[in-house]
Motif scaffolding. Structure first.
Motif, PDB file in Angstrom:
ATOM      1  N   SER A 231       0.814  -1.212   0.000  1.00 53.59           N
ATOM      2  CA  SER A 231       0.000   0.000   0.000  1.00 53.59           C
ATOM      3  C   SER A 231       0.851   1.268   0.000  1.00 53.59           C
ATOM      4  O   SER A 231       2.033   1.248   0.361  1.00 53.59           O
ATOM      5  CB  SER A 231      -0.943   0.025   1.213  1.00 53.59           C
ATOM      6  N   ILE A 232       0.207   2.377  -0.410  1.00 54.82           N
ATOM      7  CA  ILE A 232       0.774   3.723  -0.325  1.00 54.82           C
ATOM      8  C   ILE A 232      -0.276   4.609   0.334  1.00 54.82           C
ATOM      9  O   ILE A 232      -1.413   4.685  -0.139  1.00 54.82           O
ATOM     10  CB  ILE A 232       1.123   4.290  -1.708  1.00 54.82           C
ATOM     11  N   LYS A 233       0.117   5.286   1.430  1.00 52.80           N
ATOM     12  CA  LYS A 233      -0.844   6.112   2.147  1.00 52.80           C
ATOM     13  C   LYS A 233      -0.199   7.421   2.586  1.00 52.80           C
ATOM     14  O   LYS A 233       1.012   7.501   2.801  1.00 52.80           O
ATOM     15  CB  LYS A 233      -1.416   5.364   3.347  1.00 52.80           C
ATOM     16  N   PHE A 234      -1.047   8.453   2.725  1.00 57.73           N
ATOM     17  CA  PHE A 234      -0.588   9.794   3.048  1.00 57.73           C
ATOM     18  C   PHE A 234      -1.405  10.346   4.218  1.00 57.73           C
ATOM     19  O   PHE A 234      -2.507   9.880   4.500  1.00 57.73           O
ATOM     20  CB  PHE A 234      -0.773  10.743   1.847  1.00 57.73           C
ATOM     21  N   ILE A 235      -0.828  11.378   4.860  1.00 54.60           N
ATOM     22  CA  ILE A 235      -1.563  12.160   5.856  1.00 54.60           C
ATOM     23  C   ILE A 235      -1.752  13.568   5.282  1.00 54.60           C
ATOM     24  O   ILE A 235      -0.781  14.202   4.852  1.00 54.60           O
ATOM     25  CB  ILE A 235      -0.806  12.212   7.194  1.00 54.60           C
ATOM     26  N   PRO A 236      -2.979  14.077   5.257  1.00 53.59           N
ATOM     27  CA  PRO A 236      -3.257  15.371   4.604  1.00 53.59           C
ATOM     28  C   PRO A 236      -2.864  16.556   5.484  1.00 53.59           C
ATOM     29  O   PRO A 236      -3.715  17.213   6.085  1.00 53.59           O
ATOM     30  CB  PRO A 236      -4.766  15.307   4.363  1.00 53.59           C
ATOM     31  N   VAL A 237      -1.571  16.870   5.536  1.00 55.06           N
ATOM     32  CA  VAL A 237      -1.104  17.924   6.435  1.00 55.06           C
ATOM     33  C   VAL A 237      -1.284  19.321   5.841  1.00 55.06           C
ATOM     34  O   VAL A 237      -1.190  20.319   6.573  1.00 55.06           O
ATOM     35  CB  VAL A 237       0.375  17.689   6.822  1.00 55.06           C
ATOM     36  N   GLY A 238      -1.495  19.448   4.543  1.00 57.55           N
ATOM     37  CA  GLY A 238      -1.679  20.770   3.947  1.00 57.55           C
ATOM     38  C   GLY A 238      -3.058  21.337   4.245  1.00 57.55           C
ATOM     39  O   GLY A 238      -4.021  20.595   4.458  1.00 57.55           O
ATOM     40  N   LYS A 239      -3.129  22.671   4.270  1.00 55.34           N
ATOM     41  CA  LYS A 239      -4.462  23.278   4.353  1.00 55.34           C
ATOM     42  C   LYS A 239      -5.308  22.809   3.176  1.00 55.34           C
ATOM     43  O   LYS A 239      -6.510  22.578   3.311  1.00 55.34           O
ATOM     44  CB  LYS A 239      -4.353  24.808   4.341  1.00 55.34           C
ATOM     45  N   VAL A 240      -4.658  22.678   2.044  1.00 56.82           N
ATOM     46  CA  VAL A 240      -5.260  22.035   0.877  1.00 56.82           C
ATOM     47  C   VAL A 240      -4.280  20.947   0.420  1.00 56.82           C
ATOM     48  O   VAL A 240      -3.159  21.259   0.030  1.00 56.82           O
ATOM     49  CB  VAL A 240      -5.535  23.023  -0.260  1.00 56.82           C
ATOM     50  N   THR A 241      -4.702  19.721   0.494  1.00 56.67           N
ATOM     51  CA  THR A 241      -3.860  18.592   0.101  1.00 56.67           C
ATOM     52  C   THR A 241      -4.481  17.913  -1.114  1.00 56.67           C
ATOM     53  O   THR A 241      -5.654  17.531  -1.079  1.00 56.67           O
ATOM     54  CB  THR A 241      -3.738  17.557   1.236  1.00 56.67           C
ATOM     55  N   THR A 242      -3.701  17.794  -2.184  1.00 54.90           N
ATOM     56  CA  THR A 242      -4.170  17.068  -3.374  1.00 54.90           C
ATOM     57  C   THR A 242      -3.189  15.945  -3.669  1.00 54.90           C
ATOM     58  O   THR A 242      -1.965  16.129  -3.609  1.00 54.90           O
ATOM     59  CB  THR A 242      -4.267  17.994  -4.599  1.00 54.90           C
ATOM     60  N   VAL A 243      -3.731  14.778  -3.982  1.00 54.25           N
ATOM     61  CA  VAL A 243      -2.929  13.591  -4.289  1.00 54.25           C
ATOM     62  C   VAL A 243      -3.473  12.964  -5.562  1.00 54.25           C
ATOM     63  O   VAL A 243      -4.699  12.818  -5.718  1.00 54.25           O
ATOM     64  CB  VAL A 243      -2.965  12.566  -3.133  1.00 54.25           C
ATOM     65  N   SER A 244      -2.576  12.603  -6.462  1.00 52.56           N
ATOM     66  CA  SER A 244      -2.953  11.942  -7.712  1.00 52.56           C
ATOM     67  C   SER A 244      -2.057  10.721  -7.904  1.00 52.56           C
ATOM     68  O   SER A 244      -0.829  10.843  -7.893  1.00 52.56           O
ATOM     69  CB  SER A 244      -2.805  12.902  -8.898  1.00 52.56           C
ATOM     70  N   VAL A 245      -2.692   9.552  -8.053  1.00 53.53           N
ATOM     71  CA  VAL A 245      -1.945   8.293  -8.173  1.00 53.53           C
ATOM     72  C   VAL A 245      -2.330   7.603  -9.472  1.00 53.53           C
ATOM     73  O   VAL A 245      -3.517   7.402  -9.753  1.00 53.53           O
ATOM     74  CB  VAL A 245      -2.223   7.356  -6.982  1.00 53.53           C
ATOM     75  N   ASP A 246      -1.322   7.238 -10.255  1.00 51.69           N
ATOM     76  CA  ASP A 246      -1.502   6.428 -11.462  1.00 51.69           C
ATOM     77  C   ASP A 246      -0.718   5.134 -11.291  1.00 51.69           C
ATOM     78  O   ASP A 246       0.393   5.135 -10.743  1.00 51.69           O
ATOM     79  CB  ASP A 246      -1.000   7.166 -12.700  1.00 51.69           C
ATOM     80  N   SER A 247      -1.287   4.030 -11.794  1.00 52.98           N
ATOM     81  CA  SER A 247      -0.611   2.746 -11.632  1.00 52.98           C
ATOM     82  C   SER A 247      -1.073   1.777 -12.699  1.00 52.98           C
ATOM     83  O   SER A 247      -2.171   1.914 -13.257  1.00 52.98           O
ATOM     84  CB  SER A 247      -0.902   2.162 -10.241  1.00 52.98           C
ATOM     85  N   ASP A 248      -0.234   0.767 -12.980  1.00 57.47           N
ATOM     86  CA  ASP A 248      -0.632  -0.317 -13.879  1.00 57.47           C
ATOM     87  C   ASP A 248      -1.186  -1.508 -13.112  1.00 57.47           C
ATOM     88  O   ASP A 248      -1.356  -2.583 -13.664  1.00 57.47           O
ATOM     89  CB  ASP A 248       0.564  -0.761 -14.743  1.00 57.47           C
ATOM     90  N   TRP A 249      -1.453  -1.312 -11.816  1.00 58.42           N
ATOM     91  CA  TRP A 249      -2.054  -2.372 -10.987  1.00 58.42           C
ATOM     92  C   TRP A 249      -3.548  -2.410 -11.251  1.00 58.42           C
ATOM     93  O   TRP A 249      -4.233  -1.390 -11.162  1.00 58.42           O
ATOM     94  CB  TRP A 249      -1.778  -2.093  -9.517  1.00 58.42           C
ATOM     95  N   GLU A 250      -4.071  -3.603 -11.537  1.00 56.71           N
ATOM     96  CA  GLU A 250      -5.465  -3.708 -11.976  1.00 56.71           C
ATOM     97  C   GLU A 250      -6.469  -3.934 -10.846  1.00 56.71           C
ATOM     98  O   GLU A 250      -7.680  -3.930 -11.078  1.00 56.71           O
ATOM     99  CB  GLU A 250      -5.600  -4.846 -12.998  1.00 56.71           C
ATOM    100  N   SER A 251      -6.000  -4.142  -9.612  1.00 52.20           N
ATOM    101  CA  SER A 251      -6.960  -4.434  -8.530  1.00 52.20           C
ATOM    102  C   SER A 251      -6.645  -3.598  -7.293  1.00 52.20           C
ATOM    103  O   SER A 251      -6.143  -4.113  -6.292  1.00 52.20           O
ATOM    104  CB  SER A 251      -6.937  -5.928  -8.183  1.00 52.20           C
ATOM    105  N   PRO A 252      -6.931  -2.283  -7.323  1.00 50.58           N
ATOM    106  CA  PRO A 252      -6.683  -1.430  -6.160  1.00 50.58           C
ATOM    107  C   PRO A 252      -7.848  -1.474  -5.171  1.00 50.58           C
ATOM    108  O   PRO A 252      -8.989  -1.778  -5.528  1.00 50.58           O
ATOM    109  CB  PRO A 252      -6.562  -0.044  -6.789  1.00 50.58           C
ATOM    110  N   SER A 253      -7.518  -1.155  -3.931  1.00 50.44           N
ATOM    111  CA  SER A 253      -8.543  -0.957  -2.908  1.00 50.44           C
ATOM    112  C   SER A 253      -8.283   0.399  -2.267  1.00 50.44           C
ATOM    113  O   SER A 253      -7.249   0.611  -1.633  1.00 50.44           O
ATOM    114  CB  SER A 253      -8.471  -2.066  -1.850  1.00 50.44           C
ATOM    115  N   PHE A 254      -9.209   1.347  -2.457  1.00 44.92           N
ATOM    116  CA  PHE A 254      -9.029   2.698  -1.938  1.00 44.92           C
ATOM    117  C   PHE A 254      -9.471   2.726  -0.482  1.00 44.92           C
ATOM    118  O   PHE A 254     -10.624   2.438  -0.164  1.00 44.92           O
ATOM    119  CB  PHE A 254      -9.823   3.686  -2.783  1.00 44.92           C
ATOM    120  N   GLU A 255      -8.533   3.073   0.396  1.00 46.14           N
ATOM    121  CA  GLU A 255      -8.777   2.941   1.825  1.00 46.14           C
ATOM    122  C   GLU A 255      -8.491   4.249   2.549  1.00 46.14           C
ATOM    123  O   GLU A 255      -7.916   5.188   2.004  1.00 46.14           O
ATOM    124  CB  GLU A 255      -7.891   1.834   2.408  1.00 46.14           C
ATOM    125  N   GLY A 256      -8.871   4.285   3.817  1.00 49.46           N
ATOM    126  CA  GLY A 256      -8.538   5.408   4.670  1.00 49.46           C
ATOM    127  C   GLY A 256      -9.718   6.299   5.000  1.00 49.46           C
ATOM    128  O   GLY A 256     -10.879   5.971   4.721  1.00 49.46           O
TER     129      GLY A 256
END
Length: 451
Positions: A231-256
């Motif tokens: 997994s890859i996970k972040f903590i949104p410490v910015g007043k405005v936090t934007t995250v964009s993830v691209d991958s060739d993995w075909e079976s993601p599970s969006f968590e958190g």
């Protein structure tokens, strides 16, 4: 004159009755649960061995990636008064002790773009474990910190010893040089003494904040390349936090704690794309802290790169239908025995049952060297062919053995379909079992069970 005696048909004993045969077949079915139980233990043992292998691989390659930061750290001097008593004169004086503490400030803007590429499988024996490499870029800005809210006066601030800090996991899995551009200057991250959390701390060499922030704010930009898994996970410490993830993995599970944007999220056989945007109003922690950074793991969000159902999970699910397969197969043979008046010995039932158990040992052993679908086809065809050929010698006929072969093929196909389904497995299974029950009731309706 000859006296003719009426010949009475020989009465059957209890052990020759249908009831006794049903009891023996039922008892044998229960006995065969013992080797089926050992098969399930074998599957569990092999699954645990795979987990051990995965732990070994991830320890060498890299584990979950958790990222907390970046954070602006500014030291300040605080004073503590304490009394000192002279033992000879008895007079007490007040002295001051200076200590250095730290104030931490989160960025106003934080933007991350990550490209996650599935790496070649790392093989340990017969086991494969898929890992990934993540190229991550971070950029954003810090505004002038407001020490008035923290109760720290300007004369106590050590502006010339400011630094930028990040907390992350798996330092040994970082595969790129860690440099950050702060406005027009570049700094290098260096490991610090780790805190008591699961994170490791990286900090830049110190700089003079006032000189660097002549424009009124600090812009930063840096990149990291990780080897990781799971997994890859972040903590949104910015007043405005934007995250964009691209991958060739075909079976993601969006968590958190935060969901990915539905308007831009996409998942296909070629990979996935996901975006998050979190503002300070969406979470309940502040932008500045004294002395230590808080534990914010409850606010983690990101993506878990999963295998929907691995081969051992599929084998385990298949073995759970073992009792159903044995019971229905014995029921088919018993109904044929009752209809055709052919006597099937309990030993022959035992051989058929052991052949059904062998399906699962074949399945797990072949799966470890190929795909589950291929192993299921080989194991199923082998067992169905074996039982069909054995039935020809038992029933002295080809009509009933062909029916048995077709029935077993349909049963194994039905179970395979259920194993592959997730959301509709219970519905399809219930409908299938109802159809099987209806078929048994139909074919057994004219059997005289009193004989």
């Amino acid at each position: 004159m000859e006296i003719q005696e009426n010949q009475q048909p020989e009465e059957k004993t209890f052990f020759q009755s249908n009831t006794a045969k049903m009891l023996m077949v039922g008892f044998l079915t229960l006995v065969l649960l013992i080797p089926l139980f050992f098969v399930q233990n074998l599957i569990d043992e092999r699954s645990k061995r795979k987990v051990e292998m995965q732990d070994e691989v991830t320890n060498l390659w890299g584990k979950d990636i958790l990222f907390y930061g970046p954070t602006l750290r500014v030291p300040y001097t605080s004073y503590e008064n304490y009394n000192v008593t002279d033992t000879k004169t008895g007079t007490t004086t007040i002295q001051r002790k200076a200590t250095t503490n730290y104030a931490y400030f989160f960025p106003d803007e934080l933007a991350n773009t990550s490209n996650v590429k599935k790496n070649e499988s790392l093989k340990r024996g017969i086991f494969n474990h898929v890992v990934f490499t993540a190229d991550m870029n971070f950029k954003g800005s810090f505004s002038n910190p407001n020490f008035a809210k923290l109760g720290v006066t300007d004369e106590n601030l050590q502006w010339d010893k400011a630094a930028i800090v990040v907390k992350t996991t798996n330092l040994k899995s970082i595969k790129s040089e860690l440099k950050i551009q702060v406005n027009n200057e570049k700094f290098t991250f260096e490991p610090q003494n780790s805190d008591k959390s699961n994170y490791s701390v990286l900090a830049t060499n110190t700089f003079n904040y006032k000189e660097l922030s002549a424009t009124g704010k600090i812009n930063f930009n840096f990149s990291i390349t990780y080897n990781g898994s799971n997994s890859i996970k972040f903590i949104p410490v910015g007043k405005v936090t934007t995250v964009s993830v691209d991958s060739d993995w075909e079976s993601p599970s969006f968590e958190g704690s935060f969901a990915a944007s539905d308007t831009t999220k996409s998942v296909s056989s070629k990979g996935f794309h996901a975006d998050w945007k979190i503002m300070d109003i969406n979470r309940t922690f502040s932008q500045q802290y004294l002395n230590a950074l808080p534990d914010l793991d409850d606010y983690l969000f990101g993506v878990k790169l999963i295998q929907t159902v691995d081969e051992y999970q599929q084998n385990e699910r298949a073995s759970k239908y073992g009792f159903l397969v044995i019971g229905l197969t014995f029921l088919i043979f018993f109904l044929i025995q009752s209809i055709s008046k052919v006597n099937i010995h309990i030993f022959q039932y035992t051989m058929i049952g052991l052949a059904l158990i062998m399906f699962y040992t074949l399945l797990i052993s072949i799966t470890e060297h190929s795909s589950f679908s291929f192993a299921y086809a080989i194991a199923g065809n082998s067992v169905v062919s074996l039982i069909t050929l054995y039935s020809i010698s038992i029933l002295k006929d080809r009509k009933f053995p062909m029916f048995i072969g077709i029935a077993l093929s349909v049963l194994y196909t039905f179970i395979y379909v259920i194993i592959q389904l997730e959301d509709y497995a219970l519905l399809v299974g219930s409908i299938g079992l109802f159809a099987i029950l209806a078929g048994v009731m139909y074919f057994s309706r004219k059997i005289d069970w009193n004989k």
